[in-house]
Design a protein around this motif. Structure first.
Motif, mmCIF file in Angstrom:
data_model
loop_
_atom_site.group_PDB
_atom_site.id
_atom_site.type_symbol
_atom_site.label_atom_id
_atom_site.label_comp_id
_atom_site.label_asym_id
_atom_site.label_seq_id
_atom_site.Cartn_x
_atom_site.Cartn_y
_atom_site.Cartn_z
ATOM 1 N N ILE A 61 1.657 3.532 -13.976
ATOM 2 C CA ILE A 61 2.297 3.042 -12.763
ATOM 3 C C ILE A 61 2.895 1.664 -13.026
ATOM 4 N N PRO A 62 4.195 1.494 -12.842
ATOM 5 C CA PRO A 62 4.776 0.156 -12.990
ATOM 6 C C PRO A 62 4.410 -0.709 -11.800
ATOM 7 N N GLY A 63 4.195 -1.974 -12.063
ATOM 8 C CA GLY A 63 3.896 -2.881 -10.969
ATOM 9 C C GLY A 63 2.530 -2.618 -10.373
ATOM 10 N N THR A 64 2.343 -3.078 -9.147
ATOM 11 C CA THR A 64 1.046 -2.979 -8.488
ATOM 12 C C THR A 64 1.210 -2.412 -7.095
ATOM 13 N N ARG A 65 0.502 -1.335 -6.798
ATOM 14 C CA ARG A 65 0.402 -0.776 -5.461
ATOM 15 C C ARG A 65 -1.029 -0.295 -5.276
ATOM 16 N N LEU A 66 -1.521 -0.365 -4.055
ATOM 17 C CA LEU A 66 -2.867 0.113 -3.771
ATOM 18 C C LEU A 66 -2.791 1.329 -2.869
ATOM 19 N N ASN A 67 -3.453 2.392 -3.276
ATOM 20 C CA ASN A 67 -3.490 3.601 -2.472
ATOM 21 C C ASN A 67 -4.354 3.384 -1.233
ATOM 22 N N ASP A 68 -3.963 4.018 -0.125
ATOM 23 C CA ASP A 68 -4.697 3.869 1.131
ATOM 24 C C ASP A 68 -6.176 4.179 0.985
ATOM 25 N N ALA A 75 0.850 -1.191 0.000
ATOM 26 C CA ALA A 75 0.000 0.000 0.000
ATOM 27 C C ALA A 75 0.881 1.235 0.000
ATOM 28 N N TYR A 76 0.333 2.329 -0.483
ATOM 29 C CA TYR A 76 1.034 3.612 -0.391
ATOM 30 C C TYR A 76 0.008 4.694 -0.087
ATOM 31 N N GLY A 77 0.470 5.787 0.496
ATOM 32 C CA GLY A 77 -0.458 6.863 0.809
ATOM 33 C C GLY A 77 0.247 8.032 1.454
ATOM 34 N N THR A 78 -0.533 9.001 1.849
ATOM 35 C CA THR A 78 0.027 10.245 2.377
ATOM 36 C C THR A 78 0.077 10.270 3.896
ATOM 37 N N THR A 79 -0.744 9.473 4.573
ATOM 38 C CA THR A 79 -0.824 9.397 6.033
ATOM 39 C C THR A 79 -0.674 10.781 6.669
ATOM 40 N N SER A 80 0.242 10.918 7.643
ATOM 41 C CA SER A 80 0.298 12.150 8.439
ATOM 42 C C SER A 80 0.615 13.384 7.614
#
Length: 890
Positions: free
Chosen positions: A466-473, A194-199
């Motif tokens: 986007i290369p590969g696979t990631r899921l946004n938070d 996963a990826y995201g902006t969090t704080s």
């Protein structure tokens, strides 16, 4: 009843103190074996009573407080007879503003209740109705638990990972917080992260494009000695007292002694406002941007360089691009300049104080007067909390904030700065803000790129694909439920997640849209969690693996602020019950998957700690120009190396190994005008050509096509290259069914979620003492309460588009009308019959709303509130039973 079962009952039903343990021990005849094999010897209770423990007995040991509030405070425990009997923070003599104690907060001082609490997970467990493929998946979160052995637990986890990989492929394995298991999963073919902006919110992409630095790089906030030269502090969003323990707010207090004035702009008259502010300006959440646009309009229309200078034209012209048509970046449309946008030259909407006031709620008069006060005061600190960036569609807000700082010239000067403030005690390490003390590296090599991710694509990266696979938070739970996700603009991809691995973190509790997250957890075939307590992640799992706390490990080196650098904590106790280290689990699962455990866990923890301490450096006498301006911090002898049981070389440093180990940290002495003071962007202001920023043009990007491209590449929304205002999807305007007629809609109130004294994010919410001291209240203005027939103390139902929860209400004029707040991080307690959360879990109300760079917009949520008249009885949560999943039969 046998002795062993009698003791187990005590452990399961009692939060242990030394006195309690002595009583049980005496009743059982002296020596007691804690479940799991930890033996502690005691004298009979009668004899112990005759010999009361004195404060001088035992040994104070540097302990860890490792949670993510940002305070990074020293923590000490007094160990007597192998038992922690007291806890304290830094209380050394000589506490002064220049050389202050590093004091912890109530959360850190309750750490022993977390480590030794009755709700600690003791053994590996599996869900009673689990079987390969999921079993009765709908029972996740409310099923019974069965104790299993470590061998069985590891075999189950390894076999499920192997089964799912062979049947569905590695893209079916999702880990939003892999932790140490990331090494194993990467070596086994990869996993979806996963990826995201969090704080940091929208600071990530925006600060990177505008200034050239990431959200967590502190290049903008002045040194604490610089704070004492400030005449006026203006904070947009500020509650460091509650959100970040330690000395950060104490440092701000020192600026008031010379006479600095402090203004805080926030929807809530919070603890920091009470402590620091000379003036509180209430504002609606999500509307800081239009307020500052209105202030910019004042400066542009009232500035006269000869008679009424309000704008620093010299700084704007030399150090920025995009302010007006004459200073545009190469290739940009001159009509896209910021000045004409503010004046409404092309869109027909002048961003006047009156226009701004309609949205933000601050009076036009105060918008104008504040703009002039900032522009005409010599030394000003403009401070923006990242809370204002945790808002949907706010990708242009940080750009607006830094633009206003550039307009007023409060950048790169002594006594002035424009900065995103985390109140974390001045982090360092970049540009002209170096650490004064810094630990060395641990010496652990990575295992290579995650094959599924292929290439790390951060939130500030322009992504045509986007290369590969990631899921946004903001979309990961929805993606699991729907089987598809938006990978980039116009690029929808199928996804078939079958396994969720929680190796660390609290993603189900703390990420956007918990209601959808619970649904996702009940869909997949297998869920596993590492946990110390039955957290929300663990509760909705099939297998739970009990892990040690840092108090049960060989120690830790924890990053701190620029003047301390790090804190070295030691082992306090042996692992409790059957808890294991995360890396041990990762290696053992790897072994069962056919991987080399020595590659997963190549360096023992003690050796890692030694490497970090031996590599620690301290600044000599002044801000450095090179590595030669640092010297080793620690003197290490052959005896130290032998006693610690590691490999290494002796060395000479500033303090001894023993001294650092006992104290846990080294603090560089400071004084006003010493050689360690730094001024953000001083070199850039003096000569932007010789000292460029790491941006596209080397200057502050008031016009940033790159930022606009980053946002467009993700496919959720678009922005202009200049800091134009974009209303939040669930902001103030969205509380109206008809904005033009000002007719309120189904969800007429704005909810924002504060950080709170009871928790660090969601950590510590299980501790009864903190629950009693800091109730999970819901705050509402008297005008809004009266309109709904609600009185102080009533139980209210809070509804959003995404979920509903119950809480007792605190009716207070400290809250801005039309705005409500709920402290972040309460552990969800769902009433399955009604679908109502009883705990006041904020992410039940926040939904999976994706905008901009994929920001988690926790401070943009629309709700309705009503007095609760249903059948659920809500007692104070400190009276609720602790989450103890396995209770031994008596």
């Amino acid at each position: 009843m046998g002795k062993e079962n009698f003791m187990t009952k005590a452990l399961n039903e009692t939060v242990l103190s030394r006195r309690t343990f002595l009583k049980w021990s005496g009743a059982l005849g002296g020596t007691v074996a804690l479940a799991g094999g930890l033996s502690v010897g005691f004298k009979p209770v009668e004899q112990a009573a005759e010999e009361p423990a004195a404060a001088s007995e035992g040994k104070w040991i540097s302990a860890a407080c490792w949670h993510n509030c940002g305070g990074r405070c020293p923590n000490y425990v007094l160990v007597q007879d192998g038992v922690v009997v007291r806890q304290k923070t830094d209380d050394r003599e000589g506490d002064t503003p220049d050389f202050p104690q590093q004091r912890g907060c109530a959360r850190g001082r309750s750490q022993r209740h977390q480590v030794f609490g009755a709700d600690r997970l003791k053994y590996p467990m599996k869900r009673k109705n689990w079987e390969p493929g999921g079993g009765k998946k709908e029972l996740r979160g409310r099923d019974e638990w069965v104790r299993i052995s470590w061998d069985e637990a590891l075999d189950i986890v390894a076999s499920e990972i192997k089964r799912i990989k062979e049947k569905y492929g590695n893209r079916a394995i999702f880990s939003p917080g892999a932790g140490e298991m990331g090494r194993t999963l990467t070596l086994y073919g990869g996993f979806v992260p996963a990826y995201g902006t969090t704080s940091g919110g929208t600071l990530h992409a925006s600060k990177n494009a505008v200034l050239g630095y990431g959200a967590y790089t502190n290049v903008t906030i002045g040194d604490r000695m610089q704070h004492r030269k400030v005449d006026l502090f203006v904070h947009w969003g500020a509650n460091g007292v509650s959100s970040s323990g330690g000395s950060a707010v104490y440092h701000y207090m020192q600026s008031k002694k010379p006479g600095a004035r402090t203004i805080i702009i926030d929807p809530f008259y919070n603890e920091t406002v009470q402590l620091l502010a000379d003036e509180w300006i209430p504002i609606r959440p999500t509307t800081d941007h239009p307020m500052v646009l209105g202030m910019a309009y004042v400066l542009i229309t009232e500035d006269d360089p000869a008679t009424n200078p309000l704008i620093d034209w010299d700084f704007l012209n030399r150090c920025t691009v995009g302010f007006d048509a004459d200073h545009m970046p190469e290739g940009a449309d001159p009509k896209e300049n910021f000045k004409d946008y503010v004046l409404g030259t092309y869109d027909g909407v002048p961003k006047t104080p009156q226009w701004a006031s309609e949205i933000c709620g601050v009076s036009p008069e105060r918008i104008r007067s504040l703009a002039i006060e900032i522009a005409t005061t010599k030394n000003v600190a403009l401070c923006m909390s990242s809370a204002t960036c945790r808002v949907q569609n706010s990708d242009s807000w940080p750009q607006m904030f830094f633009t206003f700082g550039a307009m007023t010239g409060h950048i790169g000067k002594s006594g002035s700065f424009t900065g995103d403030s985390y109140y974390h005690g001045n982090w360092g390490g970049v540009r002209n803000n170096p650490f004064l003390v810094q630990a060395g590296g641990a010496g652990v090599e990575g295992v290579g790129l995650n094959p599924i991710e292929e290439e790390r694509a951060d939130v500030w990266t322009v992504l045509p694909k986007i290369p590969g696979t990631r899921l946004n938070d903001t979309q990961m739970w929805q993606a699991i439920v729907d089987g598809k996700y938006l990978a980039a603009k116009d690029e929808w991809r199928d996804i078939d997640i079958r396994l969720i691995y929680h190796g660390s973190g609290a993603s189900l509790q703390t990420r956007d849209g918990m209601s959808k997250g619970i649904e996702a957890h009940r869909k997949v075939e297998f869920v596993v969690s590492h946990a110390q307590i039955l957290t929300t992640n663990a509760r909705y799992s099939d297998v739970v693996l009990p892990v040690t706390t840092l108090w049960e490990r060989d120690g830790a080196v924890i990053g701190a602020n620029r003047e301390i650098g790090f804190i070295w904590s030691s082992r306090i106790t042996e692992p409790l019950f059957e808890a294991k280290d995360d890396i041990w689990i990762a290696a053992e699962i790897g072994r069962r998957l056919g991987l080399d455990p020595k590659v997963i866990d190549p360096v023992p923890l003690k050796q890692q700690i030694f490497n970090q301490i031996a590599g620690a450096v301290v600044m000599k006498d002044e801000l450095p120009n090179s590595k030669s301006d640092y010297e080793p911090l620690v003197t290490i002898t052959e005896e130290d190396i032998k006693e610690f049981g590691v490999e290494g070389e002796p060395q000479q440093g500033r303090i001894t190994w023993k001294e650092l180990k006992e104290k846990g940290f080294y603090q560089v002495p400071r004084s006003p005008d010493d050689n360690f003071e730094y001024i953000p962007f001083l070199d850039f202001r003096e000569d932007p050509e010789a000292n460029p920023l790491p941006t596209v043009t080397g200057k502050i990007q008031i016009h940033s096509q790159r930022l606009a491209d980053v946002i467009e590449s993700r496919g959720w929304s678009t922005i202009q290259p200049i800091p134009a205002y974009n209303p939040a999807q669930e902001g103030y305007e969205a509380t109206f069914a008809d904005w033009e007629k000002r007719e309120k809609g189904e969800y007429p109130l704005q909810l924002f979620t504060i950080h709170y004294l009871r928790r660090s994010h969601s950590v510590f919410d299980n501790i009864p003492q903190l629950r009693r001291a800091f109730p999970q209240e819901f705050f509402m203005n008297p005008l809004d309460a009266e309109e709904r027939g609600i009185k102080h103390g009533d139980i209210v139902l809070i509804r959003s588009r995404h979920g509903q929860t119950l809480r007792p209400v605190c009716v207070t004029p400290r809250m801005t009308p039309g705005v409500v707040t709920l402290p972040h991080g309460a552990w969800v307690e769902m009433d399955e019959a009604t679908g109502i959360d009883k705990a006041g879990a904020d992410n039940i109300l926040n939904g999976p709303v994706s905008t901009g760079q994929g920001v988690s917009g926790w401070n943009s949520c629309n709700v309705q509130v009503e007095k609760y008249t249903g059948s659920i009885k809500l007692n104070p949560d400190y009276t609720w039973p602790q989450r103890i999943p396995l209770k031994e039969e008596a």
